[in-house]
Design a protein around this motif. Structure first.
Motif, mmCIF file in Angstrom:
data_model
loop_
_atom_site.group_PDB
_atom_site.id
_atom_site.type_symbol
_atom_site.label_atom_id
_atom_site.label_comp_id
_atom_site.label_asym_id
_atom_site.label_seq_id
_atom_site.Cartn_x
_atom_site.Cartn_y
_atom_site.Cartn_z
ATOM 1 N N LYS A 147 40.288 27.365 26.238
ATOM 2 C CA LYS A 147 39.480 28.524 25.876
ATOM 3 C C LYS A 147 37.995 28.329 26.190
ATOM 4 C CE LYS A 147 42.597 30.013 22.214
ATOM 5 N NZ LYS A 147 42.738 30.367 20.778
ATOM 6 N N SER A 148 37.659 27.207 26.821
ATOM 7 C CA SER A 148 36.242 26.959 27.168
ATOM 8 C C SER A 148 35.841 27.789 28.388
ATOM 9 C CB SER A 148 36.028 25.462 27.460
ATOM 10 O OG SER A 148 36.392 24.693 26.331
ATOM 11 N N ASN A 149 34.502 28.029 28.492
ATOM 12 C CA ASN A 149 33.991 28.791 29.631
ATOM 13 C C ASN A 149 34.091 27.987 30.919
ATOM 14 O OD1 ASN A 149 33.347 31.087 28.254
ATOM 15 N ND2 ASN A 149 31.269 30.390 27.761
ATOM 16 N N THR A 150 34.318 28.694 31.964
ATOM 17 C CA THR A 150 34.327 28.097 33.295
ATOM 18 C C THR A 150 33.150 28.667 34.099
ATOM 19 O OG1 THR A 150 35.792 29.813 34.161
ATOM 20 C CG2 THR A 150 36.850 27.836 33.247
ATOM 21 N N LYS A 151 33.042 28.221 35.344
ATOM 22 C CA LYS A 151 31.971 28.701 36.187
ATOM 23 C C LYS A 151 32.083 30.194 36.435
ATOM 24 C CE LYS A 151 29.815 27.770 40.645
ATOM 25 N NZ LYS A 151 29.878 26.945 41.877
ATOM 26 N N SER A 152 33.298 30.656 36.624
ATOM 27 C CA SER A 152 33.512 32.088 36.884
ATOM 28 C C SER A 152 33.265 32.909 35.634
ATOM 29 C CB SER A 152 34.930 32.313 37.397
ATOM 30 O OG SER A 152 35.157 31.610 38.594
ATOM 31 N N SER A 153 33.742 32.396 34.500
ATOM 32 C CA SER A 153 33.545 33.170 33.270
ATOM 33 C C SER A 153 32.079 33.198 32.848
ATOM 34 C CB SER A 153 34.400 32.576 32.150
ATOM 35 O OG SER A 153 33.989 31.246 31.875
ATOM 36 N N SER A 154 31.361 32.125 33.132
ATOM 37 C CA SER A 154 29.931 32.093 32.785
ATOM 38 C C SER A 154 29.126 33.055 33.644
ATOM 39 C CB SER A 154 29.375 30.668 32.938
ATOM 40 O OG SER A 154 30.079 29.787 32.099
ATOM 41 N N ALA A 155 29.581 33.211 34.886
ATOM 42 C CA ALA A 155 28.861 34.121 35.788
ATOM 43 C C ALA A 155 29.256 35.560 35.569
ATOM 44 C CB ALA A 155 29.126 33.728 37.230
ATOM 45 N N GLY A 156 30.146 35.812 34.606
ATOM 46 C CA GLY A 156 30.566 37.180 34.317
ATOM 47 C C GLY A 156 31.544 37.729 35.313
ATOM 48 N N LEU A 157 32.225 36.832 36.059
ATOM 49 C CA LEU A 157 33.175 37.296 37.068
ATOM 50 C C LEU A 157 34.555 37.546 36.483
ATOM 51 C CD1 LEU A 157 32.159 34.934 39.997
ATOM 52 C CD2 LEU A 157 31.390 37.283 39.529
ATOM 53 N N GLU A 158 34.785 37.120 35.278
ATOM 54 C CA GLU A 158 36.078 37.302 34.641
ATOM 55 C C GLU A 158 35.887 38.001 33.326
ATOM 56 O OE1 GLU A 158 37.944 33.576 34.221
ATOM 57 O OE2 GLU A 158 38.322 33.286 36.369
ATOM 58 N N ALA A 159 36.867 38.795 32.972
ATOM 59 C CA ALA A 159 36.857 39.469 31.664
ATOM 60 C C ALA A 159 37.558 38.569 30.677
ATOM 61 C CB ALA A 159 37.557 40.824 31.768
ATOM 62 N N THR A 160 36.743 38.075 29.726
ATOM 63 C CA THR A 160 37.299 37.131 28.761
ATOM 64 C C THR A 160 37.114 37.685 27.367
ATOM 65 O OG1 THR A 160 36.636 35.358 30.228
ATOM 66 C CG2 THR A 160 37.267 34.742 27.985
ATOM 67 N N LYS A 161 38.118 37.505 26.582
ATOM 68 C CA LYS A 161 38.073 37.943 25.183
ATOM 69 C C LYS A 161 37.789 36.733 24.308
ATOM 70 C CE LYS A 161 41.255 41.787 25.759
ATOM 71 N NZ LYS A 161 42.503 42.394 25.291
ATOM 72 N N PHE A 162 36.821 36.923 23.437
ATOM 73 C CA PHE A 162 36.489 35.856 22.501
ATOM 74 C C PHE A 162 36.818 36.343 21.109
ATOM 75 C CE2 PHE A 162 33.810 35.169 26.153
ATOM 76 C CZ PHE A 162 33.943 33.813 26.371
ATOM 77 N N SER A 163 37.269 35.455 20.314
ATOM 78 C CA SER A 163 37.617 35.799 18.920
ATOM 79 C C SER A 163 36.603 35.247 17.936
ATOM 80 C CB SER A 163 39.007 35.258 18.591
ATOM 81 O OG SER A 163 39.046 33.860 18.752
ATOM 82 N N LYS A 164 35.460 34.694 18.469
ATOM 83 C CA LYS A 164 34.460 34.142 17.575
ATOM 84 C C LYS A 164 33.651 35.282 16.967
ATOM 85 C CE LYS A 164 33.910 29.885 20.189
ATOM 86 N NZ LYS A 164 32.976 29.007 20.911
ATOM 87 N N GLY A 165 33.603 35.261 15.707
ATOM 88 C CA GLY A 165 32.842 36.321 15.030
ATOM 89 C C GLY A 165 33.704 37.534 14.810
#
Length: 306
Positions: free
Chosen positions: A265-283
């Protein structure tokens, strides 16, 4: 001077010595010839005086009732089926013995002493059986009970110690026969196992040769595909493969497909650059989106490039 008294034995011994000396002297003179000193015995006369024998029989005969004599004069009982079958098997066994062994001279069944002994014992059995049947009938006619009462007690002719020895001997024979039978079964199983292994080995070698021949034909262009490889697979191998695949699907359905779980569930290079739609459950109530704002360091770098 000592005088010895001679008894009768001494005198007989001296007389025998004198007679032997006389014979030796006669032999030296030539008076003895072959056949002169052979002792001839007069043959015994065979007397078959029937009248005197019958007279003597009448003298010793006692006129007693049949219950005291228990003598039987009867014909043979009918031949039982089991005795007839036993006789046939015995005759066949003897015939096979003569047929399979050239060292034993052939003997006709009517001249075979073994078969004659067997038939003789069978005649004894049949005569005794007929005598028992007729004798029981006569005893019942005379009012004599032939069944043993429930409270009847008779002492055994042999001691308990002797019967225990017989029992131990019989048990030892039975154990020996059982052991021999087990050993025979084990040897038979080993023999069958070796035969099956040999058959399997021959079959595998034949399948291997057929496989190599098919591969050669495929290389030469006689076969257009390799379907013969699939046909050559053993049925048990196919069944085993099918069971393994089904078990794998069941485990995947229950536990997932495996793989790396840590850090998934950690961020990757693509997810950090906003290239992937990721769902987070924090908060609570927070949901990620594809238009997520990039980080501060990334924004600073982007400004410096401009």
């Amino acid at each position: 001077m000592i005088d010895f008294e001679m008894d009768d034995s001494d005198s007989e011994y001296l007389s025998e010595m004198d007679s032997e000396t006389e014979l030796q002297e006669a032999f030296v003179r030539g008076d003895l010839k072959p056949g002169l000193n052979i002792e001839f015995q007069k043959p015994k006369e065979k007397v078959n005086n029937v009248s005197r024998l019958l007279t003597k029989t009448d003298e010793i005969k006692k006129d007693l009732p049949w219950l005291e004599r228990m003598d039987m004069t009867n014909e043979l009982a009918p031949l039982a089926p089991e005795l007839s079958l036993a006789l046939e098997k015995h005759e066949q066994k003897r015939a096979n013995l003569f047929k399979g062994n050239a060292k034993i001279p052939y003997i006709r069944p009517e001249e075979d002493p073994v078969l004659n002994d067997f038939k003789r014992e069978m005649l004894f059995h049949r005569q005794a059986q007929a005598a028992v049947l007729e004798g029981i009938k006569k005893l019942h006619e005379l009012g004599v009970k032939t069944k043993r009462p429930d409270d009847y007690f008779a002492e055994m002719a042999k001691s308990d110690e002797h019967m225990q020895k017989i029992r131990a001997n019989l048990m030892a024979k039975q154990e020996g026969q059982a052991k021999s039978e087990r050993i025979r079964q084990i040897r038979l199983q080993r023999k069958m196992g070796k035969l099956l292994n040999k058959q399997v080995k021959v079959q595998r070698e034949q399948e291997k040769r057929e496989m190599l021949e098919n591969i050669k034909k495929f290389r030469k262009g006689k076969f257009k595909n390799l379907d013969f490889l699939e046909d050559a697979r053993k049925p048990e191998t196919k069944t085993k493969t099918k069971k393994t695949a089904e078990s794998r699907r069941n485990r995947n359905k229950k536990f997932g497909f495996g793989g790396k779980k840590r850090g998934s569930k950690s961020n990757t290079k693509s997810s950090s650059a906003g290239l992937e739609a990721t769902k987070f459950s924090k908060g609570k109530g927070f949901k990620g989106s594809a238009n997520k704002r990039v980080g501060k360091s990334r924004r600073s770098k982007a400004k410096s490039k401009k």
